[in-house]
Scaffold this motif. Structure first.
Motif, PDB file in Angstrom:
ATOM      1  N   LEU A   1       2.417   1.913 -11.738  1.00 23.20           N
ATOM      2  CA  LEU A   1       1.014   1.699 -11.367  1.00 23.20           C
ATOM      3  C   LEU A   1       0.248   3.017 -11.359  1.00 23.20           C
ATOM      4  N   ARG A   2       0.862   4.024 -10.743  1.00 22.73           N
ATOM      5  CA  ARG A   2       0.203   5.334 -10.668  1.00 22.73           C
ATOM      6  C   ARG A   2      -0.076   5.892 -12.060  1.00 22.73           C
ATOM      7  N   ASN A   3       0.839   5.692 -12.981  1.00 24.98           N
ATOM      8  CA  ASN A   3       0.697   6.245 -14.324  1.00 24.98           C
ATOM      9  C   ASN A   3      -0.233   5.432 -15.217  1.00 24.98           C
ATOM     10  N   SER A   4      -0.689   4.283 -14.724  1.00 26.81           N
ATOM     11  CA  SER A   4      -1.567   3.423 -15.518  1.00 26.81           C
ATOM     12  C   SER A   4      -3.020   3.809 -15.304  1.00 26.81           C
ATOM     13  N   ASP A   5      -3.887   3.212 -16.114  1.00 22.71           N
ATOM     14  CA  ASP A   5      -5.326   3.430 -15.936  1.00 22.71           C
ATOM     15  C   ASP A   5      -5.999   2.205 -15.329  1.00 22.71           C
ATOM     16  N   LEU A   6      -5.209   1.328 -14.676  1.00 18.78           N
ATOM     17  CA  LEU A   6      -5.764   0.138 -14.048  1.00 18.78           C
ATOM     18  C   LEU A   6      -6.668   0.512 -12.882  1.00 18.78           C
ATOM     19  N   SER A   7      -7.658  -0.339 -12.639  1.00 16.21           N
ATOM     20  CA  SER A   7      -8.557  -0.154 -11.499  1.00 16.21           C
ATOM     21  C   SER A   7      -8.029  -0.982 -10.335  1.00 16.21           C
ATOM     22  N   TYR A   8      -7.543  -0.328  -9.271  1.00 13.93           N
ATOM     23  CA  TYR A   8      -6.948  -1.006  -8.133  1.00 13.93           C
ATOM     24  C   TYR A   8      -6.959  -0.064  -6.942  1.00 13.93           C
ATOM     25  N   ARG A   9      -6.598  -0.613  -5.786  1.00  5.32           N
ATOM     26  CA  ARG A   9      -6.374   0.190  -4.587  1.00  5.32           C
ATOM     27  C   ARG A   9      -5.063  -0.270  -3.965  1.00  5.32           C
ATOM     28  N   VAL A  10      -4.199   0.669  -3.614  1.00  2.31           N
ATOM     29  CA  VAL A  10      -2.924   0.357  -2.971  1.00  2.31           C
ATOM     30  C   VAL A  10      -2.879   1.058  -1.619  1.00  2.31           C
ATOM     31  N   CYS A  11      -2.640   0.276  -0.576  1.00  2.63           N
ATOM     32  CA  CYS A  11      -2.345   0.840   0.744  1.00  2.63           C
ATOM     33  C   CYS A  11      -0.832   0.843   0.903  1.00  2.63           C
ATOM     34  N   LEU A  12      -0.251   2.025   1.012  1.00  4.05           N
ATOM     35  CA  LEU A  12       1.177   2.160   1.263  1.00  4.05           C
ATOM     36  C   LEU A  12       1.406   2.067   2.763  1.00  4.05           C
ATOM     37  N   ARG A  13       1.953   0.947   3.190  1.00  2.00           N
ATOM     38  CA  ARG A  13       2.251   0.754   4.608  1.00  2.00           C
ATOM     39  C   ARG A  13       3.661   1.290   4.851  1.00  2.00           C
ATOM     40  N   VAL A  14       3.763   2.330   5.651  1.00  4.96           N
ATOM     41  CA  VAL A  14       5.039   3.010   5.880  1.00  4.96           C
ATOM     42  C   VAL A  14       5.530   2.670   7.279  1.00  4.96           C
ATOM     43  N   HIS A  15       6.670   2.010   7.344  1.00  9.60           N
ATOM     44  CA  HIS A  15       7.224   1.578   8.625  1.00  9.60           C
ATOM     45  C   HIS A  15       8.109   2.655   9.250  1.00  9.60           C
ATOM     46  N   VAL A  16       7.913   2.855  10.542  1.00  5.50           N
ATOM     47  CA  VAL A  16       8.663   3.867  11.278  1.00  5.50           C
ATOM     48  C   VAL A  16       9.509   3.180  12.352  1.00  5.50           C
ATOM     49  N   THR A  17      10.759   3.581  12.442  1.00  6.42           N
ATOM     50  CA  THR A  17      11.684   3.093  13.459  1.00  6.42           C
ATOM     51  C   THR A  17      12.404   4.294  14.074  1.00  6.42           C
ATOM     52  N   PRO A  18      13.085   4.105  15.206  1.00  5.05           N
ATOM     53  CA  PRO A  18      13.884   5.224  15.741  1.00  5.05           C
ATOM     54  C   PRO A  18      14.924   5.722  14.749  1.00  5.05           C
ATOM     55  N   ALA A  19      15.472   4.822  13.916  1.00 12.99           N
ATOM     56  CA  ALA A  19      16.521   5.210  12.974  1.00 12.99           C
ATOM     57  C   ALA A  19      15.997   6.085  11.846  1.00 12.99           C
TER      58      ALA A  19
END
Length: 357
Positions: free
Chosen positions: A170-188
């Motif tokens: 996706l990053r390397n493409s020229d598509l028009s989009y928006r991506v929210c990277l939801r990063v999960h955090v745990t004690p581990a």
């Protein structure tokens, strides 16, 4: 603040109120299937409902068709389960809606998808973007050795490598989009997260199409709640603040995804339509009886139970910012009605039903 809004927030409150009750705005959360190809360890869904039947698909189309002439904005959010395992339904409904909106030039149509991205290859993303689905939320649970322990495929195998490859494509493409990277955090995974978030910054966040949301995993009602280790209270706040300071210093403001102060479930013109045609307000409390506010009929008519809908909107009359932010917390219930029943029996419909177009 808890309780009433500050004087400085009153203007924003009035504006939000008008938008949330406006008949020319419609926000639909559609679940084309409630099945999933993942079995995340913290998931609260029970997968007891399958794919949308033709009668429900027709009902969704008729609802949008009936509402379109009076709309100024239409936003469709695809959810699940995993929506991409019902790609044919997503494409069918999206094609129908896009054709309607193209003929209604005064309507602003937008669409998003919450997806695990395992099936979001470049060809699929291209097709979806052409149909107007240009916003995505995609979750990563840290580096591969952590992610593959918590975001498992249904067959028990890991999922990180395929998702990462799809994100790179996706990053390397020229598509028009928006991506929210939801990063999960745990004690581990917390000790490894500064380095992982710095990697995400290097690989994705210099691209204005990507943003990041760092979120602590919680006990959201799944069967593993009692045995899960989670970050809570001051420990959670301190950990999340430290990650931002260590991994994201000086980052552009637009690269940090900031949720709004009013939950979609507090908005009168936001509805969730489940795969079986049931109507709800909240995508977290799927099987909670208080979240079953009506049913969609095949002709596009909504049968709404106003007495069940009303408590979800109570934050507007009280002016309580915390209730507006999450109306599920403290939701008033009938005597004997259980709270937050994510995994359990489906609600039984009563006689308190109003039919609306």
């Amino acid at each position: 603040m808890s309780g009433g809004l500050t004087l400085a927030a009153k203007a924003d409150h009035a504006q939000e109120f008008a938008a949330s009750f406006s008949n020319d705005l419609l926000h639909l959360i559609l679940l084309p299937t409630e099945q999933c190809n993942f079995r995340c360890t913290y998931c609260y869904e029970d997968f007891s409902i399958g794919t949308m039947k033709p009668a429900v698909v027709n009902g969704v189309k008729r609802l949008i068709e009936r509402r379109m002439p009076g709309l100024r904005q239409l936003h469709v959010a695809w959810f699940g389960g995993e929506p991409l395992i019902a790609l044919n339904i997503v494409e069918d409904v999206s094609r129908f809606v896009k054709e309607l909106s193209d003929r209604s030039v005064e309507v602003i149509y937008s669409a998003e998808m919450t997806t695990n991205a395992y099936r979001l290859d470049l060809e699929t993303a291209s097709r979806l973007c052409q149909l107007g689905i240009e916003q995505y939320q995609i979750t990563l649970d840290g580096p591969q050795h952590h992610h593959d322990r918590t975001r498992l495929q249904r067959n028990g195998e890991g999922s990180f490598e395929r998702i990462w490859d799809n994100l790179i494509a996706l990053r390397n493409s020229d598509l028009s989009y928006r991506v929210c990277l939801r990063v999960h955090v745990t004690p581990a995974n917390l000790p490894d997260m500064p380095g992982f978030i710095r990697l995400l910054r290097e690989k994705f966040l210099e691209d204005q199409r990507f943003s990041i949301l760092i979120k602590a995993v919680g006990r959201w009602g799944g069967p593993n709640d009692q045995t899960m280790q989670v970050l809570e209270g001051p420990e959670k706040t301190q950990a999340l603040n430290a990650l931002h300071e260590k991994a994201l210093p000086g980052i552009k403001e637009e690269s940090i995804y900031t949720p709004g102060g009013v939950c979609y479930a507090s908005r009168a013109n936001s509805l969730m339509i489940r795969a079986n045609g049931e109507i709800g307000k909240c995508t977290v409390a799927l099987s909670d009886p208080a979240n079953s506010i009506g049913r969609l009929l095949e002709d596009g008519t909504l049968q709404l139970r106003n007495s069940v809908l009303r408590p979800w909107l109570r934050g507007w009359s009280s002016g309580d910012s915390e209730v507006l932010g999450c109306p599920l917390v403290g939701l008033p219930r009938s005597d004997g009605q259980p709270a937050l029943l994510q995994i359990g029996a489906r609600p039984v419909y009563g006689s308190d039903v109003n039919a609306v177009a």
